[in-house]
Design an enzyme around this catalytic site. Structure first.
Site, PDB file in Angstrom:
ATOM      1  N   GLU A   1      -8.403   2.921  18.039  1.00  0.00           N
ATOM      2  CA  GLU A   1      -8.494   2.039  16.867  1.00  0.00           C
ATOM      3  C   GLU A   1      -7.152   2.015  16.145  1.00  0.00           C
ATOM      4  O   GLU A   1      -6.444   3.014  16.149  1.00  0.00           O
ATOM      5  CB  GLU A   1      -9.551   2.577  15.880  1.00  0.00           C
ATOM      6  CG  GLU A   1     -10.912   2.786  16.508  1.00  0.00           C
ATOM      7  CD  GLU A   1     -11.906   3.463  15.533  1.00  0.00           C
ATOM      8  OE1 GLU A   1     -11.528   3.741  14.373  1.00  0.00           O
ATOM      9  OE2 GLU A   1     -13.042   3.691  15.962  1.00  0.00           O
TER      10      GLU A   1
ATOM     11  N   LYS B   1      -4.812   2.644  13.136  1.00  0.00           N
ATOM     12  CA  LYS B   1      -4.927   3.502  11.954  1.00  0.00           C
ATOM     13  C   LYS B   1      -4.434   2.685  10.766  1.00  0.00           C
ATOM     14  O   LYS B   1      -3.246   2.471  10.568  1.00  0.00           O
ATOM     15  CB  LYS B   1      -4.081   4.767  12.118  1.00  0.00           C
ATOM     16  CG  LYS B   1      -4.284   5.748  10.977  1.00  0.00           C
ATOM     17  CD  LYS B   1      -3.650   7.101  11.306  1.00  0.00           C
ATOM     18  CE  LYS B   1      -4.021   8.158  10.259  1.00  0.00           C
ATOM     19  NZ  LYS B   1      -3.539   7.828   8.920  1.00  0.00           N
TER      20      LYS B   1
ATOM     21  N   ASP C   1      -3.419   1.442   7.216  1.00  0.00           N
ATOM     22  CA  ASP C   1      -2.687   2.136   6.154  1.00  0.00           C
ATOM     23  C   ASP C   1      -3.158   1.634   4.795  1.00  0.00           C
ATOM     24  O   ASP C   1      -2.521   0.816   4.151  1.00  0.00           O
ATOM     25  CB  ASP C   1      -1.189   1.893   6.328  1.00  0.00           C
ATOM     26  CG  ASP C   1      -0.377   2.881   5.523  1.00  0.00           C
ATOM     27  OD1 ASP C   1      -0.976   3.806   4.929  1.00  0.00           O
ATOM     28  OD2 ASP C   1       0.854   2.728   5.483  1.00  0.00           O
TER      29      ASP C   1
ATOM     30  N   TYR D   1     -14.807   2.103  10.049  1.00  0.00           N
ATOM     31  CA  TYR D   1     -14.430   2.825  11.262  1.00  0.00           C
ATOM     32  C   TYR D   1     -15.341   3.994  11.603  1.00  0.00           C
ATOM     33  O   TYR D   1     -15.125   4.648  12.622  1.00  0.00           O
ATOM     34  CB  TYR D   1     -12.964   3.270  11.240  1.00  0.00           C
ATOM     35  CG  TYR D   1     -12.532   4.082  10.045  1.00  0.00           C
ATOM     36  CD1 TYR D   1     -13.081   5.335   9.787  1.00  0.00           C
ATOM     37  CD2 TYR D   1     -11.555   3.593   9.181  1.00  0.00           C
ATOM     38  CE1 TYR D   1     -12.680   6.078   8.697  1.00  0.00           C
ATOM     39  CE2 TYR D   1     -11.144   4.332   8.086  1.00  0.00           C
ATOM     40  CZ  TYR D   1     -11.717   5.574   7.838  1.00  0.00           C
ATOM     41  OH  TYR D   1     -11.319   6.305   6.766  1.00  0.00           O
TER      42      TYR D   1
ATOM     43  N   LYS E   1       0.954   8.590  15.597  1.00  0.00           N
ATOM     44  CA  LYS E   1       1.702   7.911  14.527  1.00  0.00           C
ATOM     45  C   LYS E   1       2.730   6.913  15.054  1.00  0.00           C
ATOM     46  O   LYS E   1       3.335   7.116  16.104  1.00  0.00           O
ATOM     47  CB  LYS E   1       2.428   8.960  13.677  1.00  0.00           C
ATOM     48  CG  LYS E   1       1.505   9.976  13.046  1.00  0.00           C
ATOM     49  CD  LYS E   1       0.707   9.399  11.911  1.00  0.00           C
ATOM     50  CE  LYS E   1       1.454   9.621  10.605  1.00  0.00           C
ATOM     51  NZ  LYS E   1       0.603   9.251   9.455  1.00  0.00           N
TER      52      LYS E   1
ATOM     53  N   CYS F   1      29.428 -18.811  -9.708  1.00  0.00           N
ATOM     54  CA  CYS F   1      28.697 -18.954  -8.451  1.00  0.00           C
ATOM     55  C   CYS F   1      29.591 -18.541  -7.275  1.00  0.00           C
ATOM     56  O   CYS F   1      30.722 -19.027  -7.164  1.00  0.00           O
ATOM     57  CB  CYS F   1      28.255 -20.404  -8.301  1.00  0.00           C
ATOM     58  SG  CYS F   1      27.593 -20.794  -6.664  1.00  0.00           S
TER      59      CYS F   1
ATOM     60  N   CYS G   1      30.475 -21.961  -5.254  1.00  0.00           N
ATOM     61  CA  CYS G   1      31.275 -23.074  -5.780  1.00  0.00           C
ATOM     62  C   CYS G   1      32.078 -22.720  -7.021  1.00  0.00           C
ATOM     63  O   CYS G   1      32.855 -23.528  -7.503  1.00  0.00           O
ATOM     64  CB  CYS G   1      30.384 -24.277  -6.066  1.00  0.00           C
ATOM     65  SG  CYS G   1      29.338 -24.065  -7.513  1.00  0.00           S
TER      66      CYS G   1
ATOM     67  N   CYS H   1      22.965 -21.261 -10.419  1.00  0.00           N
ATOM     68  CA  CYS H   1      24.274 -21.884 -10.421  1.00  0.00           C
ATOM     69  C   CYS H   1      24.133 -23.223 -11.131  1.00  0.00           C
ATOM     70  O   CYS H   1      23.195 -23.968 -10.869  1.00  0.00           O
ATOM     71  CB  CYS H   1      24.730 -22.098  -8.979  1.00  0.00           C
ATOM     72  SG  CYS H   1      26.052 -23.299  -8.830  1.00  0.00           S
TER      73      CYS H   1
ATOM     74  N   CYS I   1      27.935 -27.803  -5.623  1.00  0.00           N
ATOM     75  CA  CYS I   1      27.804 -26.509  -4.961  1.00  0.00           C
ATOM     76  C   CYS I   1      27.416 -26.694  -3.490  1.00  0.00           C
ATOM     77  O   CYS I   1      26.431 -27.365  -3.170  1.00  0.00           O
ATOM     78  CB  CYS I   1      26.754 -25.671  -5.672  1.00  0.00           C
ATOM     79  SG  CYS I   1      26.546 -24.037  -4.955  1.00  0.00           S
TER      80      CYS I   1
HETATM   81  S1  IVH Z   1     -11.403   8.244  11.333  1.00  0.00           S
HETATM   82  C1  IVH Z   1     -12.807  12.664  10.417  1.00  0.00           C
HETATM   83  N1  IVH Z   1     -10.371   5.946  11.870  1.00  0.00           N
HETATM   84  O1  IVH Z   1      -6.793   8.012   8.257  1.00  0.00           O
HETATM   85  C2  IVH Z   1     -11.718  11.687  10.339  1.00  0.00           C
HETATM   86  N2  IVH Z   1      -9.521   7.150  10.040  1.00  0.00           N
HETATM   87  O2  IVH Z   1      -5.916  10.905   8.379  1.00  0.00           O
HETATM   88  C3  IVH Z   1     -12.235  10.325  10.027  1.00  0.00           C
HETATM   89  N3  IVH Z   1      -7.765   5.952   8.825  1.00  0.00           N
HETATM   90  O3  IVH Z   1      -8.378   9.231   5.444  1.00  0.00           O
HETATM   91  C4  IVH Z   1     -11.201   9.316   9.998  1.00  0.00           C
HETATM   92  N4  IVH Z   1      -7.768   4.154  10.061  1.00  0.00           N
HETATM   93  O4  IVH Z   1      -8.332   6.761   5.653  1.00  0.00           O
HETATM   94  C5  IVH Z   1     -10.339   6.996  11.076  1.00  0.00           C
HETATM   95  N5  IVH Z   1      -9.580   3.848  12.458  1.00  0.00           N
HETATM   96  C6  IVH Z   1      -9.551   4.901  11.658  1.00  0.00           C
HETATM   97  C7  IVH Z   1      -8.687   4.985  10.568  1.00  0.00           C
HETATM   98  C8  IVH Z   1      -8.683   6.133   9.777  1.00  0.00           C
HETATM   99  C9  IVH Z   1      -7.234   4.744   9.015  1.00  0.00           C
HETATM  100  C10 IVH Z   1      -7.371   6.878   7.750  1.00  0.00           C
HETATM  101  C11 IVH Z   1      -8.510   7.354   6.915  1.00  0.00           C
HETATM  102  C12 IVH Z   1      -8.382   8.815   6.786  1.00  0.00           C
HETATM  103  C13 IVH Z   1      -7.065   9.088   7.394  1.00  0.00           C
HETATM  104  C14 IVH Z   1      -7.163  10.354   8.187  1.00  0.00           C
END
Ligand code: IVH
Length: 778
Positions: A120, A122, A124, A231, A320, A414, A417, A432, A438
């Site tokens: 999945e 991750k 942010d 998730y 990461k 500017c 010009c 400007c 210009c």
């Molecule tokens: S599973 C038991 N799935 O990552 C762990 N977390 O470092 C359950 N996050 O605080 C997390 N995308 O906010 C999971 N597809 C994803 C995620 C995800 C982002 C974040 C989540 C969590 C942090 C864990």
């Protein structure tokens, strides 16, 4: 319709049908990624439902899509204890870490062969937990420290991607976990709005999402572009758990909650790596920030077997991505000029890798942003770069500032010009003023000049303008009139015929009236209406191009911003040169030739003083009434400048007023400016049609309005009376010819009675206006 009217059965049905349809469309849009109808259709039905609910408040149900607008602000969030703690994930930073993870999973489970994983993105953003009881959203909470979070239900309810009621066959209770994020588009739009409103600008979408979720006022949260992706499922009651995580995600989707579309089943490490590299490649195009990918063992019995170690599951790992924020050094700030003259500071950086790309420039938006960041050249700065968005400077590391760090200065001229740079009152973007010459703006300026509502030069379209400038035949608008048919005919896709037509169109445009020419010059803030008002007031270009902003402020609808913009434009010698060239080429810019009587009537000493005060002349502590007294008493600025204390007291000022005038008298540059402006007013007055104002029905009358009027505002009444030639004063004096008193008139009425000046009521005022064909709405 009263609040207690119970809705008729068919209305109840209609509302319920609308609700179902809207909820279904949301599901199609968010969960299935397959919009059923265009947004406008959704909005139309939404309004229909809102209207029904407004008419019959009994119809409103908590799960209605209209109930996402936010509620009254909270004093604080309640604490929420998570029944199942919200844990974190272990990290893998490279392929070796990932191989190690997979090996440990094999060892612990004591199995061989490829393991089924779910991969999945991750996301942010911020982790949140949603609790649904009998299918109804009853609680939304933040992660907090993982054990205890905050109850943010009222904010969560405003997210359209979070259903207020689950679909289909719902369990007695389910707790769904997921991430709240803000898209890049939503983030840029929010920051633009914040910047405009002078509010806090967010460093990145994550901070913006966090700030929005933690709004105590959910009506503000409702305005924030937040999205949710589920998730995991943390609790499930009233039904058995399925075999796999992927089954859970499928259920969640069926219940109507969005799961990220990028989620994939992967067998073994090589599939995980392929997923990782694929999504890393497409990271910029996703439209929201992800900081890596998460791999989860799919089988739930295996997950249980693997268990947890120090608050992280052994069955999942976060792989990461390279960070989207990096630290580097600001080498310099340069200024770029946009097509419309906007001056934008650009950071020149020590090149640095951000999210896999070398960044050496970042936008700084404007000088306010630089001040907000407290940015100096030489500073270490944090750069954020996401998607295809231009990298930006997010913050300064103040403790790393070198001794020789230099402040950033907006240049006076500017960079393209050399014309003056000017920041309009109340704005943050510097511009400007050399719009006509210009190089950065020349094409836009010429296109605007030629456009239909400006000089209406037929045949001179955008393409041709580009070609003329690119070929070096035209640098500024006056050059257009130096073109000859042969040169034009030689251009690509032009022939003799089109060239001849263009020559004829150019010739014809020379006859355009002053208002059109003014609009065509493309002066910032000058639209067609303002151009007309300026042309009518001044009557010719020469008076206008010299005019002090103090005079410009007497033109209807011209405020400080517009006046300063006009003055800045004409102050720029380059622009004056182009205008001279235009006139020399035979452009007529023909006006009435004389200033208008109404305009000139407004140019008295009171106006000059009031406007000077508005433009920060040293007249603090002296109010409108006192300025009017001064104007009436002294008549000209010369008389006021020479007035001594005695004369000033005689005019009716108090001690503070006298002191204010003394300060003005001592300010040499303001005195010179006012004297000059006075001379300009006098010159205009000499040229104004003497007869026209004298022949107006109320010419020579000085009227005073007091009390409150019921059928028109005092400003409107004043404007209408002025149209009839009257002078409308703010205070009663011996010169007052009559007073119109509305309700609750006070001291002015008393004074009029003392002086024996005729007093009439609002009816008489309306009758007087009507007699001359004027009504309050006209
Ligand atoms: S599973 C038991 N799935 O990552 C762990 N977390 O470092 C359950 N996050 O605080 C997390 N995308 O906010 C999971 N597809 C994803 C995620 C995800 C982002 C974040 C989540 C969590 C942090 C864990």
């Amino acid at each position: 319709m009263t609040r207690s009217t119970p809705p008729p059965a068919e209305i109840t049905e209609q509302a319920s049908a609308l609700r179902d349809k809207l909820n279904d469309w949301s599901y199609r849009y968010y969960v299935l990624d397959d919009p059923a109808v265009p947004d406008v259709e959704y909005d139309r039905l939404f309004r229909e439902l809102s209207k029904l609910e407004a008419d019959y408040p009994a119809l409103v149900s908590p799960d209605s899509p209209t109930q996402r607008v936010g509620d009254r602000p909270l004093d604080a969030f309640e604490e929420v204890r998570h029944e199942v703690p919200m844990l974190s994930l272990g990290n893998a930073f490279d392929d070796d870490d990932l191989t190690d993870f997979d090996r440990r999973v094999h060892e612990r489970l004591n199995v061989s062969g490829d393991i089924d994983y779910i991969a999945e993105p991750k996301l942010d953003g911020l982790a949140v937990s949603l609790v649904y009881e009998q299918g109804e959203l009853v609680r939304g909470a933040t992660r907090g420290d993982g054990e205890t979070g905050e109850d943010i239900t009222s904010n969560i309810r405003t997210l359209r991607s979070v259903p207020l009621r689950l679909r289909g066959d719902v369990p007695a209770l389910v707790e769904i976990r997921g991430e709240v994020v803000m898209t890049h588009q939503g983030f840029e739009a929010l920051n633009a709005r914040q910047r405009e409103a002078g509010n806090k600008v967010f460093a990145n979408p994550r901070n913006a999402a966090a700030g929005s979720l933690r709004q105590l006022d959910s009506r503000i949260a409702a305005e924030r572009p937040l999205d949710f992706f589920a998730y995991s499922v943390a609790r499930l009651e009233g039904r058995d758990w399925p075999r796999r995580h992927s089954d859970l995600l499928a259920w969640v989707r069926d219940w109507g909650i969005r799961v990220n579309r990028e989620v994939r089943q992967c067998q073994g490490v090589s599939a995980l790596l392929a997923f990782y590299h694929d999504i890393l490649e497409r990271r910029a195009a996703l439209g929201y920030d992800i900081d890596g990918v998460v791999y989860k063992v799919d089988r739930l019995d295996w997950q249980e077997q693997l268990g947890f170690v120090s608050r992280a599951p052994r069955w999942a790992v976060a792989h990461k991505f390279p960070a989207q924020e990096e630290i580097t050094v600001l080498r310099d700030v340069e200024f770029q000029v946009g097509r419309t003259g906007a001056i934008t500071p650009v950071a020149r950086l020590e090149p640095v890798q951000v999210g896999g790309v070398t960044v050496s420039n970042a936008t700084l938006h404007n000088m306010d942003e630089i001040a907000r960041l407290d940015l100096r050249i030489g500073d270490s700065v944090v750069i954020y770069r996401a998607g295809d968005v231009i990298p930006k400077v997010v913050s300064v590391l103040a403790d790393r500032r070198p001794d020789d760090a230099r402040p950033v200065q907006l240049p006076a001229a500017c960079p393209v010009c050399g014309s003056d740079i000017f920041t309009p009152e109340g704005e943050v973007i510097a511009r400007c003023t050399g719009g006509l010459i210009c190089g950065a703006q020349q094409k836009e300026a010429i296109k605007h000049f030629a456009s239909r509502r400006a000089m209406d030069i037929e045949g001179l379209g955008d393409k041709l303008v580009e070609a003329l400038v690119d070929q070096g035949l035209v640098n500024h608008i006056a050059d257009l009139y130096r073109l000859d048919a042969e040169q034009v005919a030689r251009l690509e896709r032009m022939g003799e015929k089109s060239a001849a037509n263009l020559m004829a169109a150019l010739e014809k445009s020379k006859q355009m009236p002053l208002a059109r020419v003014l609009f065509a010059l493309g002066i910032m803030q000058i639209g067609e209406e303002t151009a007309k008002a300026l042309a009518r007031a001044f009557g010719d270009l020469n008076a206008l191009r010299e005019a002090d902003p103090l005079l410009l402020l007497a033109v209807p609808d011209v405020g400080q911003k517009v006046a300063q913009s006009i003055a800045a434009f004409f102050h720029e010698q380059h622009n004056q040169d182009v205008i001279d060239a235009l006139l020399a080429q035979g452009v007529q810019a023909q006006g009435e030739d004389r200033p208008s009587a109404e305009f000139v009537a407004r140019l008295d000493l009171v106006h000059l003083l009031v406007s000077a005060k508005a433009l920060q002349a040293p007249l603090d502590g002296i109010g409108q009434t006192s300025l009017e007294k001064l104007g009436a008493h002294f008549g000209t600025f010369a008389a006021l400048r020479d007035a001594d204390d005695e004369a000033l007291l005689q005019s009716g000022l108090n001690a503070a007023g006298v002191e204010a005038v003394r300060r003005l008298q001592a300010d040499r540059s303001w005195c010179a400016r006012l004297a000059h402006a006075q001379a300009q007013c006098d010159a205009l007055r000499d040229r104004a049609p003497a007869s026209s104002s004298a022949s107006l029905p109320l010419a020579g009358e000085t009227l005073v309005l007091t009390g409150s009027l019921s059928r028109l505002t005092r400003d409107d009444a004043k404007a209408l009376l002025e149209q009839l030639g009257a002078k409308v004063a703010g205070s009663v004096s011996k010169k007052t010819s009559r007073v119109f008193a509305g309700e609750a008139a006070g001291s002015k009425l008393k004074k009029a009675e003392e002086l024996g000046i005729p007093v009439q009521d609002e009816d008489a005022l309306l009758a007087l206006l009507a007699e001359h064909g004027l009504t309050p709405d006209s």
